[in-house]
Write a protein that holds these residues in place. Structure first.
Motif, PDB file in Angstrom:
ATOM      1  N   TYR A 240      -4.009   5.882  -5.698  1.00 47.78           N
ATOM      2  CA  TYR A 240      -4.897   5.866  -4.545  1.00 47.78           C
ATOM      3  C   TYR A 240      -4.954   4.417  -4.112  1.00 47.78           C
ATOM      4  O   TYR A 240      -5.361   3.541  -4.885  1.00 47.78           O
ATOM      5  CB  TYR A 240      -6.290   6.380  -4.905  1.00 47.78           C
TER       6      TYR A 240
ATOM      7  N   GLN B  10       0.981   4.062  -2.953  1.00 50.14           N
ATOM      8  CA  GLN B  10       0.688   5.465  -2.658  1.00 50.14           C
ATOM      9  C   GLN B  10       1.861   6.366  -3.030  1.00 50.14           C
ATOM     10  O   GLN B  10       1.661   7.453  -3.573  1.00 50.14           O
ATOM     11  CB  GLN B  10       0.339   5.637  -1.178  1.00 50.14           C
TER      12      GLN B  10
ATOM     13  N   ARG C 299       0.832  -1.207   0.000  1.00 51.17           N
ATOM     14  CA  ARG C 299       0.000   0.000   0.000  1.00 51.17           C
ATOM     15  C   ARG C 299       0.865   1.255   0.000  1.00 51.17           C
ATOM     16  O   ARG C 299       0.624   2.197  -0.769  1.00 51.17           O
ATOM     17  CB  ARG C 299      -0.923   0.005   1.224  1.00 51.17           C
TER      18      ARG C 299
END
Length: 116
Positions: A114, A109, A105
């Motif tokens: 997103y 990012q 993640r």
């Protein structure tokens, strides 16, 4: 001597710390910060984070995933990774996968996606 090509690609504001000395990591971050406004470093042990933090005060350490985000003190003239279209969903099958999921993640990012 540490060169940018020995630790990462200058085109991406990312590097992996595993297998590199603490000084090599610091040198790689410094070289990438010449080009990018921030750098994401994965596989960072807590002791290496302490060394990074002493050299680059503008850092955020994600302990679970062992990821460090280092910000340039002055971002003027440095590349900012553009926002990407779409959404990235990171799904973890078990609690033992949470560290890898958080790392995925954070990388997504950092590269302008997103992600959740």
């Amino acid at each position: 001597p540490t060169t940018l090509s020995t630790v990462c690609s200058p085109d991406l504001p990312l590097m992996q710390a595993s297998g590199i000395s603490a000084q090599g990591v610091v040198d790689g971050i410094a070289m990438l910060l010449d080009l990018h406004e921030s750098v994401l470093v994965t596989c960072v042990e807590p002791a290496v984070h302490d060394i990074i933090k002493s050299c680059f005060p503008e850092t955020t350490y994600h302990e679970l995933s062992r990821v460090v985000k280092v910000h340039a003190a002055d971002a003027a003239g440095r590349r900012r990774w553009p926002k990407q279209p779409g959404t990235v969903a990171v799904v973890s099958g078990t609690p033992s996968d949470l560290a890898a999921a958080e790392e995925a993640r954070l990388v997504a990012q950092h590269l302008g996606c997103y992600a959740f």
